[in-house]
Every structure is written in structure tokens, then in C-alpha cells.
Design a protein around this motif. Structure first.
Motif, PDB file in Angstrom:
ATOM      1  N   HIS A 158       0.802  -1.220   0.000  1.00  0.00           N
ATOM      2  CA  HIS A 158       0.000   0.000   0.000  1.00  0.00           C
ATOM      3  C   HIS A 158       0.838   1.276   0.000  1.00  0.00           C
ATOM      4  O   HIS A 158       0.287   2.370  -0.140  1.00  0.00           O
ATOM      5  CB  HIS A 158      -0.927   0.030   1.231  1.00  0.00           C
ATOM      6  N   LEU A 159       2.153   1.149   0.166  1.00  0.00           N
ATOM      7  CA  LEU A 159       2.986   2.345   0.329  1.00  0.00           C
ATOM      8  C   LEU A 159       4.133   2.408  -0.678  1.00  0.00           C
ATOM      9  O   LEU A 159       4.273   3.391  -1.412  1.00  0.00           O
ATOM     10  CB  LEU A 159       3.544   2.390   1.755  1.00  0.00           C
ATOM     11  N   VAL A 160       4.946   1.373  -0.722  1.00  0.00           N
ATOM     12  CA  VAL A 160       6.189   1.420  -1.491  1.00  0.00           C
ATOM     13  C   VAL A 160       5.967   1.653  -2.988  1.00  0.00           C
ATOM     14  O   VAL A 160       6.650   2.492  -3.589  1.00  0.00           O
ATOM     15  CB  VAL A 160       7.035   0.149  -1.241  1.00  0.00           C
ATOM     16  N   ARG A 201      -1.174  12.600   0.746  1.00  0.00           N
ATOM     17  CA  ARG A 201      -1.972  12.298  -0.446  1.00  0.00           C
ATOM     18  C   ARG A 201      -2.243  13.562  -1.266  1.00  0.00           C
ATOM     19  O   ARG A 201      -2.002  13.591  -2.479  1.00  0.00           O
ATOM     20  CB  ARG A 201      -3.288  11.634  -0.046  1.00  0.00           C
ATOM     21  N   ILE A 202      -2.706  14.605  -0.616  1.00  0.00           N
ATOM     22  CA  ILE A 202      -3.054  15.827  -1.345  1.00  0.00           C
ATOM     23  C   ILE A 202      -1.807  16.601  -1.756  1.00  0.00           C
ATOM     24  O   ILE A 202      -1.675  17.043  -2.903  1.00  0.00           O
ATOM     25  CB  ILE A 202      -3.977  16.713  -0.490  1.00  0.00           C
ATOM     26  N   TRP A 203      -0.854  16.751  -0.825  1.00  0.00           N
ATOM     27  CA  TRP A 203       0.315  17.585  -1.101  1.00  0.00           C
ATOM     28  C   TRP A 203       1.213  16.979  -2.171  1.00  0.00           C
ATOM     29  O   TRP A 203       1.550  17.633  -3.163  1.00  0.00           O
ATOM     30  CB  TRP A 203       1.099  17.825   0.183  1.00  0.00           C
ATOM     31  N   LEU A 204       1.604  15.716  -1.999  1.00  0.00           N
ATOM     32  CA  LEU A 204       2.533  15.100  -2.948  1.00  0.00           C
ATOM     33  C   LEU A 204       1.878  14.863  -4.306  1.00  0.00           C
ATOM     34  O   LEU A 204       2.514  15.031  -5.353  1.00  0.00           O
ATOM     35  CB  LEU A 204       3.078  13.792  -2.381  1.00  0.00           C
ATOM     36  N   SER A 205       0.614  14.478  -4.307  1.00  0.00           N
ATOM     37  CA  SER A 205      -0.082  14.266  -5.585  1.00  0.00           C
ATOM     38  C   SER A 205      -0.249  15.585  -6.336  1.00  0.00           C
ATOM     39  O   SER A 205      -0.088  15.639  -7.561  1.00  0.00           O
ATOM     40  CB  SER A 205      -1.447  13.623  -5.341  1.00  0.00           C
ATOM     41  N   GLY A 206      -0.583  16.658  -5.596  1.00  0.00           N
ATOM     42  CA  GLY A 206      -0.716  17.965  -6.224  1.00  0.00           C
ATOM     43  C   GLY A 206       0.593  18.445  -6.823  1.00  0.00           C
ATOM     44  O   GLY A 206       0.632  18.994  -7.931  1.00  0.00           O
ATOM     45  N   PHE A 216      -6.438  10.317  -5.455  1.00  0.00           N
ATOM     46  CA  PHE A 216      -7.474   9.484  -4.844  1.00  0.00           C
ATOM     47  C   PHE A 216      -6.917   8.211  -4.205  1.00  0.00           C
ATOM     48  O   PHE A 216      -7.644   7.523  -3.486  1.00  0.00           O
ATOM     49  CB  PHE A 216      -8.508   9.100  -5.908  1.00  0.00           C
ATOM     50  N   THR A 217      -5.652   7.904  -4.460  1.00  0.00           N
ATOM     51  CA  THR A 217      -5.129   6.600  -4.028  1.00  0.00           C
ATOM     52  C   THR A 217      -3.869   6.658  -3.184  1.00  0.00           C
ATOM     53  O   THR A 217      -3.517   5.666  -2.545  1.00  0.00           O
ATOM     54  CB  THR A 217      -4.834   5.724  -5.262  1.00  0.00           C
ATOM     55  N   PHE A 218      -3.179   7.804  -3.138  1.00  0.00           N
ATOM     56  CA  PHE A 218      -1.880   7.858  -2.467  1.00  0.00           C
ATOM     57  C   PHE A 218      -2.038   7.679  -0.956  1.00  0.00           C
ATOM     58  O   PHE A 218      -2.979   8.207  -0.357  1.00  0.00           O
ATOM     59  CB  PHE A 218      -1.190   9.203  -2.762  1.00  0.00           C
ATOM     60  N   PRO A 219      -1.143   6.912  -0.301  1.00  0.00           N
ATOM     61  CA  PRO A 219      -1.265   6.664   1.141  1.00  0.00           C
ATOM     62  C   PRO A 219      -0.820   7.858   1.977  1.00  0.00           C
ATOM     63  O   PRO A 219      -0.153   8.767   1.488  1.00  0.00           O
ATOM     64  CB  PRO A 219      -0.335   5.471   1.361  1.00  0.00           C
ATOM     65  N   PHE A 259      -0.093   8.926   6.514  1.00  0.00           N
ATOM     66  CA  PHE A 259       0.544   8.412   7.718  1.00  0.00           C
ATOM     67  C   PHE A 259      -0.297   7.288   8.322  1.00  0.00           C
ATOM     68  O   PHE A 259      -1.447   7.064   7.932  1.00  0.00           O
ATOM     69  CB  PHE A 259       0.738   9.538   8.731  1.00  0.00           C
ATOM     70  N   VAL A 260       0.279   6.601   9.297  1.00  0.00           N
ATOM     71  CA  VAL A 260      -0.407   5.476   9.938  1.00  0.00           C
ATOM     72  C   VAL A 260      -1.769   5.909  10.475  1.00  0.00           C
ATOM     73  O   VAL A 260      -2.768   5.200  10.318  1.00  0.00           O
ATOM     74  CB  VAL A 260       0.449   4.906  11.098  1.00  0.00           C
ATOM     75  N   GLU A 261      -1.808   7.086  11.098  1.00  0.00           N
ATOM     76  CA  GLU A 261      -3.040   7.559  11.710  1.00  0.00           C
ATOM     77  C   GLU A 261      -4.145   7.806  10.690  1.00  0.00           C
ATOM     78  O   GLU A 261      -5.323   7.871  11.047  1.00  0.00           O
ATOM     79  CB  GLU A 261      -2.775   8.856  12.484  1.00  0.00           C
ATOM     80  N   GLU A 262      -3.781   7.949   9.397  1.00  0.00           N
ATOM     81  CA  GLU A 262      -4.753   8.272   8.351  1.00  0.00           C
ATOM     82  C   GLU A 262      -5.148   7.069   7.505  1.00  0.00           C
ATOM     83  O   GLU A 262      -5.989   7.189   6.621  1.00  0.00           O
ATOM     84  CB  GLU A 262      -4.169   9.339   7.415  1.00  0.00           C
ATOM     85  N   ALA A 263      -4.535   5.914   7.724  1.00  0.00           N
ATOM     86  CA  ALA A 263      -4.696   4.761   6.829  1.00  0.00           C
ATOM     87  C   ALA A 263      -6.055   4.102   7.001  1.00  0.00           C
ATOM     88  O   ALA A 263      -6.294   3.358   7.948  1.00  0.00           O
ATOM     89  CB  ALA A 263      -3.574   3.748   7.084  1.00  0.00           C
ATOM     90  N   THR A 264      -6.950   4.345   6.064  1.00  0.00           N
ATOM     91  CA  THR A 264      -8.279   3.736   6.124  1.00  0.00           C
ATOM     92  C   THR A 264      -8.259   2.275   5.691  1.00  0.00           C
ATOM     93  O   THR A 264      -9.235   1.555   5.926  1.00  0.00           O
ATOM     94  CB  THR A 264      -9.252   4.510   5.219  1.00  0.00           C
ATOM     95  N   TRP A 265      -7.181   1.835   5.064  1.00  0.00           N
ATOM     96  CA  TRP A 265      -7.086   0.443   4.611  1.00  0.00           C
ATOM     97  C   TRP A 265      -6.586  -0.491   5.717  1.00  0.00           C
ATOM     98  O   TRP A 265      -6.431  -1.693   5.495  1.00  0.00           O
ATOM     99  CB  TRP A 265      -6.180   0.348   3.386  1.00  0.00           C
TER     100      TRP A 265
END
Length: 503
Positions: free
Chosen positions: A62-64, A128-133, A242-245, A247-253
Motif C-alpha cells: 500500500h505504500l512502497v 496524499r493531497i500535497w505530494l499528488s498535487g 485518490f489513491t496515495f497513502p 501516515f499510519v493515523e490516516e490509513a483507512t485500509w
């Protein structure tokens, strides 16, 4: 709902990890060496439906791949100007003298200045938002490079490219560091970093194909390199929104019990992360007052000069061996491919032995041997080409070890966010030096500059190793003041006497 505390059954493969997490949460004395606090939450063991190995694999999947693809595109869009140069960029834009080198240099101005602000925004907004943007931004600017008509145009687009790309490298390293324990991080760091090697190899192959599109629809081949690679980056960035992971605290998966267990094992390894609070200017000042942070910057600064020199000028060096444009691109591929394989071998050995220092110095020595060959052999093309392979495999194996070593020795969100950005930002000043290392085709002068700076990197690594060994000895005889609150301990991060640095 988090799983209830349970006693690990005897003999399963993940028994050791569960015991470590249990010792941490129960406040046993053996946990103090790991940098944890005595009033942690209730014990959390690995959920019964999985194992630590399976959970780590789940994190990997989910990350690498996301960070690899993101930085592969960033590095490809950054250095494809070297491939474009071989297909006539300088001639078509009327560049002369050191104007091409200046176009390379201006990229690093915003790249250096905005590393730390970028990591602060990443934590505030979310990866997710910052790096994808940012990915969408630098992909669009890459496309614009394919439409410029003069020197001013290439300067403007290169500056904006540096602005949008500045957060990619430190941001991804920061994100990775908040998911993995120190003893398992190097393979992931090197796999991520080796996307630069994949980008170098893939870029050469792609450029050889795109360059053959010369004059298609009225565009030169070098313009197609920018247009197609930039467009692909924009599409990837849009998907990542819509898909980028995060931090641990934010991981809905993750299930609640999985998230609790991951946070517990990270807490046991690195101490409390202080993810719940924002980073302040006071945090930045405290981090920058630590001399070890400056050593981390000089380690990376020294190796960046030869690394970017190779990335930007290896096609020019290969072309000087008498190859045509297409063969030049194809001959640029093998050194990057070898570097990728060697980097993963070094990273695996480093994690297995839980040691970083020697696995940084050994690849540096390999690169030095490559430069020594090029300084002394001038009439044997197979030997000279083999030297380029040694240089590439050495540098691009040592760099991820250095970054992982330094980053994972920083405790807590605020110290790691600032420290990782500082190392990359300060280190990339070397990128400016690299862009002028091979001015006028004087390769010997460039080789001497590269050797000098890579020796600076090796010296900084040695001093850093000596420093953290001295710090560990000092901590062994140091105790926390009585009455210190848990929040005060958290604020110390890796400066906490209970935190032990990895050599």
C-alpha cells in the motif's frame, strides 16, 4: 475496535515482535533502551487474524509502489534535459557558453529553499493531497519545457520545476520513516531511492524511442521527450489524488487493531512520534541547533555533487566515446541497471546486520575507484565505460544508506520532518556545483571536483559515526530529571537518553 490484550502463544514466527511491543506497553525496564515512555497505553499484540510479516507486506503493497512511481517520475522529469540535450535542445534554443549549465542550476534554487516548508505543509495537509498535487504540477511544467522557444523560457520552466519537485524526495523519505522500524527500513528506503536508477535506465530507453520521433507533427525529438513524459506524470498525479497513502493515523485500509499494533511497534522502536501536534518555528530552531543534523547535511552534500554530475553529464561523456545519438541513450542504460541491483544487495545486507556506516563507506570507495580509472585511462573505451558503471553503482547505493541512516536516527514527527528536509535541502546545494563541474567538455576537471566532494561525504560519515557512538556512550550514563512529564520526554525525540542511535 482494537483487539484486546492477549498473551502470545509459544513458538509462532512473530513471537519476538509481540514480546517487544508488550514489554514496551507494560513499561518493563528492558524497554527503556528503545526510547519509549513508561506510561504507555495498554498492551497491544499482533491481531490474531494476521502476523507481523503479513502486516509488513500489506504496508509494503500500500505504500512502497506509490512512492517509487512518484519519485521515478520526478527524477525522470528532472534529468531528461540531459537526454534532450543529445537531441539538439541547445542548438534549437540558441544556448551558448554556460547557458545550459545555468538552466540546470536554476532548478536547485527553489528546490533548496522550500524543502523544510514543504515537509511542514505535507504534515499539515496530508501526503496524499500535497505530494499528488506537486506531481501534477511538475508534470505540467515538464510539458511546458517541450514548448519553450528560447533561453528565458527554459530558465522559467526549470525554476518552476524545482519549485514543484522540492517536496518529493524529503517528503517520501519522511513518510516511509513513519511506517517502518529502523531495522527494516533500509530495504524500503533503497528500493524507493533506486527509482532514480530505474528512471536513469528507463529515461535512456525512452529517449532513444522518443528521439526517433524527430520532426513528427513539426516537433523535434527533444520536445517529444518533455511532452510525453510530462503528460504521463500529470495522469499519474491525478490518479494519486485518490489513491496515495498517508501516515499510519490516516490509513483507512488498516483495521483498528492493525493500526494500534503498528503504532505500538513503532513506539517501541522510535519512541512517541508526537503526530498529534503541529510543527512550529521553535521546533525548526531546536533541530537546527543539533550539530549531528549539520553532519547529516554534509554527508549528503558531498555525494550529491558527483551524483548529479553523473545524472546530467553521463550522456555527454558517453557520446564523447564516439556513439551516435541513439547509441548514446542505449549505452546510458546499463550503469543505472547495475546500480539498481547493487543498491538492493547493499540495502538487504545492511538491514540484516542492522548496520549502516560500513555500507555507506564501501560503495563510496567503489565510486572513488571509478573516478581514479577515468583520471588515468584515456584510450581504452571498455575500461572507461566500466569505470562509469563503478561510479554509478557506488554513488547510488551509498546515497539511500546515508539518508536512511540519518533519518531513522531522528526521533518524532517534528525532528524527522525538519531534519530530513534539511539534509536534502542543504545537500542539494551540491547540485548547483554539479551543474558547472563539466563546463566546456573538460572532463578531467569534472572528475577531480567529483572525487573531492565524495571524499568530503566519506569524511562526514566517519565524523557522524564517531559522534553517535559518543552520544550513545553518554546516554548510557545519563538519566532523565525527576519530575519530567511525558510531554517533555516526547519533545526530546532522539535526544531522549532512552533513545539509542543506530550505527
Amino acid at each position: 475496535m482494537a483487539s484486546q490484550p492477549q498473551v502470545p502463544p509459544p513458538g509462532p514466527p512473530h513471537q519476538d515482535e509481540e514480546k517487544a511491543a508488550h514489554r514496551h506497553h507494560t513499561g518493563s525496564s528492558s524497554s527503556s533502551s528503545l526510547g519509549i515512555t513508561p506510561t504507555a497505553p495498554a498492551p497491544v499484540t499482533c491481531p490474531s487474524h494476521t502476523t507481523p510479516r503479513r502486516l509488513t507486506t500489506k504496508i509494503d503493497l500500500h505504500l512502497v509502489p506509490f512512492v517509487i512511481i512518484l519519485y521515478l517520475m520526478a527524477f525522470l522529469d528532472r534529468v531528461n534535459i540531459a537526454n534532450a540535450r543529445a537531441f539538439g535542445l541547445e542548438t534549437d534554443l540558441g544556448l551558448s557558453g554556460t547557458q545550459f549549465n545555468t538552466a540546470l542550476t536554476i532548478f536547485f534554487v527553489p528546490y533548496i529553499l522550500f524543502e523544510i516548508p514543504s515537509n511542514i505543509l505535507l504534515k499539515k495537509i496530508s501526503p496524499r493531497i500535497w505530494l499528488s498535487g506537486c506531481c501534477i504540477g511538475f508534470g505540467f511544467i515538464t510539458m511546458m519545457q517541450g514548448l519553450v522557444q528560447n533561453y528565458a523560457g527554459i530558465l522559467t520552466t526549470r525554476f518552476l520545476l524545482g519549485l514543484f519537485e522540492c517536496g518529493m524526495f524529503p517528503g517520501c523519505f519522511y513518510l516511509l520513516g513513519m511506517w517502518y522500524r529502523r531495522e527494516e527500513a533500509q530495504k524500503r528506503f533503497s528500493l524507493f531511492f533506486s527509482s532514480t536508477s530505474l528512471a536513469g535506465a528507463f529515461g535512456g530507453l525512452l529517449a532513444s524511442g522518443l528521439g526517433s520521433m524527430d520532426y513528427m507533427r513539426g516537433y523535434r525529438g527533444w520536445r517529444w521527450i518533455f511532452l510525453i513524459e510530462g503528460a504521463a506524470t500529470v495522469v499519474i498525479g491525478a490518479i494519486f489524488l485518490f489513491t496515495f497513502p498517508g501516515f499510519v493515523e490516516e490509513a483507512t485500509w488498516l483495521r483498528d487493531d492493525e493500526r494500534d499494533y503498528i503504532k505500538a511497534r513503532l513506539h517501541a522502536d522510535q519512541g512517541h512520534s508526537a503526530a498529534e501536534r503541529s510543527i512550529t518555528l521553535k521546533d525548526v530552531g531546536k533541530v537546527m541547533s543539533d550539530y549531528k543534523v549539520w553532519l547529516g547535511g554534509f554527508m549528503y552534500f558531498g555525494i550529491i555533487v558527483p551524483a548529479y554530475s553523473y545524472a546530467y553529464f553521463s550522456p555527454t561523456i558517453v557520446q564523447s566515446y564516439g556513439y551516435d545519438k541513439i547509441q548514446t541513450q542505449l549505452h546510458s542504460v546499463p550503469p543505472w541497471a547495475v546500480a539498481f541491483v547493487f543498491a538492493m544487495v547493499i540495502a538487504t545486507a545492511s538491514d540484516w546486520l542492522k548496520h549502516r556506516f560500513l555500507f555507506t563507506v564501501l560503495p563510496i570507495c567503489i565510486s572513488i575507484s571509478g573516478f581514479a580509472i577515468l583520471l588515468n585511462v584515456h584510450d581504452n573505451l571498455p575500461v572507461q565505460y566500466a569505470a562509469l558503471v563503478l561510479i554509478c553503482m557506488g554513488m547510488y547505493s551509498a546515497m539511500p544508506i546515508q539518508v536512511c541512516w540519518f533519518n531513522m536516527n531522528l526521533g518524532g514527527h517534528h525532528r524527522r520532518a525538519v531534519g530530513s528536509a534539511w539534509q536534502i535541502g542543504f545537500g542539494n546545494i551540491g547540485g548547483i556545483i554539479a551543474t558547472y563541474s563539466f563546463v566546456g567538455g573538460d572532463f578531467r576537471k569534472g572528475y577531480i571536483i567529483c572525487v573531492s566532494f565524495i571524499c568530503l561525504s566519506a569524511l562526514s560519515c566517519i565524523i557522524y559515526a564517531v559522534s553517535i557512538m559518543a552520544e550513545n556512550r553518554k546516554k548510557a550514563n545519563q538519566t532523565l530529571p525527576e519530575g519530567m512529564t511525558e510531554q517533555e520526554k516526547v519533545e526530546l525525540g532522539d535526544l531522549n537518553p532512552d533513545f539509542k542511535y543506530m550505527l
